[in-house]
Design an enzyme around this catalytic site. Structure first.
Site, short mmCIF file in Angstrom:
data_model
loop_
_atom_site.label_atom_id
_atom_site.label_comp_id
_atom_site.label_asym_id
_atom_site.label_seq_id
_atom_site.Cartn_x
_atom_site.Cartn_y
_atom_site.Cartn_z
N SER A 50 0.85 -1.20 0.00
CA SER A 50 0.00 0.00 0.00
C SER A 50 0.88 1.24 0.00
O SER A 50 1.70 1.42 0.91
CB SER A 50 -0.88 0.01 1.25
OG SER A 50 -1.40 1.31 1.44
N ASP A 62 -6.42 -6.89 4.44
CA ASP A 62 -5.83 -5.55 4.50
C ASP A 62 -5.85 -5.06 5.94
O ASP A 62 -6.92 -4.92 6.53
CB ASP A 62 -6.66 -4.62 3.59
CG ASP A 62 -6.09 -3.23 3.47
OD1 ASP A 62 -5.03 -2.96 4.07
OD2 ASP A 62 -6.71 -2.42 2.75
N MET A 109 -11.34 -6.72 5.73
CA MET A 109 -10.50 -5.80 6.50
C MET A 109 -10.12 -6.45 7.82
O MET A 109 -10.97 -6.99 8.53
CB MET A 109 -11.25 -4.49 6.79
CG MET A 109 -11.51 -3.60 5.60
SD MET A 109 -10.06 -3.15 4.62
CE MET A 109 -9.04 -2.29 5.83
N GLY A 134 1.37 -2.25 4.25
CA GLY A 134 1.89 -0.89 4.16
C GLY A 134 3.07 -0.73 5.08
O GLY A 134 4.24 -0.78 4.67
N MET A 185 -9.25 7.70 0.43
CA MET A 185 -10.06 8.02 1.62
C MET A 185 -10.65 9.41 1.47
O MET A 185 -9.98 10.32 0.98
CB MET A 185 -9.19 7.98 2.87
CG MET A 185 -8.46 6.65 3.07
SD MET A 185 -7.58 6.64 4.64
CE MET A 185 -6.66 5.10 4.51
N ASP A 194 -4.92 3.42 -1.55
CA ASP A 194 -5.98 3.67 -0.57
C ASP A 194 -6.59 5.05 -0.77
O ASP A 194 -5.96 6.06 -0.46
CB ASP A 194 -5.39 3.57 0.84
CG ASP A 194 -5.13 2.14 1.24
OD1 ASP A 194 -6.07 1.32 1.16
OD2 ASP A 194 -3.99 1.82 1.64
C1 DX5 Z 1 -6.17 0.96 6.06
C2 DX5 Z 1 -5.80 0.81 4.60
C3 DX5 Z 1 -4.70 -0.13 4.41
C4 DX5 Z 1 -3.42 0.30 5.03
C5 DX5 Z 1 -2.71 -0.93 5.48
O1 DX5 Z 1 -7.22 1.81 6.18
O2 DX5 Z 1 -6.91 0.34 3.85
O3 DX5 Z 1 -4.51 -0.49 3.06
O4 DX5 Z 1 -2.57 1.02 4.19
O5 DX5 Z 1 -1.62 -0.55 6.21
P1 DX5 Z 1 -0.85 -1.48 7.21
O6 DX5 Z 1 -0.31 -2.63 6.42
O7 DX5 Z 1 0.19 -0.57 7.72
O8 DX5 Z 1 -1.82 -1.95 8.26
ZN ZN Z 2 -6.47 -0.58 1.81
#
Ligand code: DX5
Ligand code: ZN
Length: 221
Positions: free
Chosen positions: A8, A175, A137, A197, A37, A35
């Site tokens: 990510s 994720d 998630m 990420g 948002m 991502d």
């Molecule tokens: C969270 C995002 C993820 C995030 C994951 O809201 O949808 O894609 O970047 O990050 P890590 O791997 O750091 O949990």
């Molecule tokens: Zn994500």
């Protein structure tokens, strides 16, 4: 089953985006996870179609766009035009899920449905034929670097069963909080596609970390 690692870019250094993407490619990333948002569905703001367009110019890897936005359908055309290969929408804000998923397919993209930790799998059970990807998630979305919710493993097992029972070939993606410690049990529970990420970008050697994560799915580490 093939393992797919989807770093990510939420955790990337955006001032060096071209270098970061080149590093992910060299490390063997399968997809780039983007991502999006909107500050409404989740309490954070990130990227729009301009950034997707820029990332598109930097790589040929599939762009896996995760829409954490209300009324995601407002963005489908722009994001597909900008170069998204897949778009995943949250069931919690998609009352016309079947129609929305089919619109994503019409645009030539992989259609993904996402369930938050508190959302049951029944949110997608009636549209299994309409999805190319199911994203479970494993944190509440909004931020990188959160802790994996352990109770998700049983949900991932049930998600794999549901896809199997329907003869679905959809990818099963996870994720949130995926790292060296968590990835193996998530893989064993039936996931095949892993967003990461923080684990990658905060590693000493981010490029090698992609392989380290993959290795934990395929060998007894
Ligand atoms: C969270 C995002 C993820 C995030 C994951 O809201 O949808 O894609 O970047 O990050 P890590 O791997 O750091 O949990
Ligand atoms: Zn994500």
């Amino acid at each position: 089953m093939t393992v797919r690692i989807a770093p990510s870019i939420l955790s990337a250094d955006l001032s060096r985006l071209a270098d970061e993407i080149a590093m992910l490619e060299e490390g063997g990333a399968d997809w780039i996870h983007v991502d999006v948002m909107d500050g409404r569905f989740v309490p954070n703001l990130t990227f729009g179609s301009k950034v997707i367009e820029s990332v598109r110019k930097l790589t040929k890897l599939p762009l896996d766009v995760h829409l954490m936005v209300v009324q995601p359908e407002n963005y489908f055309d722009d994001f597909a035009g900008a170069g998204a290969n897949g778009m995943s929408i949250h069931t919690e804000v998609s009352p016309h899920l079947q129609r929305q998923l089919n619109r994503i397919r019409e645009l030539g993209c992989r259609a993904g449905a996402v369930v938050n930790p508190g959302t049951p799998l029944t949110a997608v059970s009636e549209v299994v034929d309409d999805i190319d990807l199911l994203l479970v998630m494993t944190v509440n979305p909004g931020f990188g670097g959160q802790q994996f919710i352990k109770g998700s493993l049983d949900k991932i097992r049930r998600a794999r069963e549901m896809l199997g029972a329907n003869g679905s070939k959809a990818f099963l993606e996870v994720d949130g909080g995926i790292d060296r410690k968590t990835i193996k049990s998530v893989w064993e529970s039936g996931a095949d596609t892993f967003v990461a990420g923080n684990a990658i970008f905060s590693a000493k050697d981010p490029r090698a970390e992609i392989g380290e994560l993959r290795k934990r799915c395929t060998t007894q580490v």
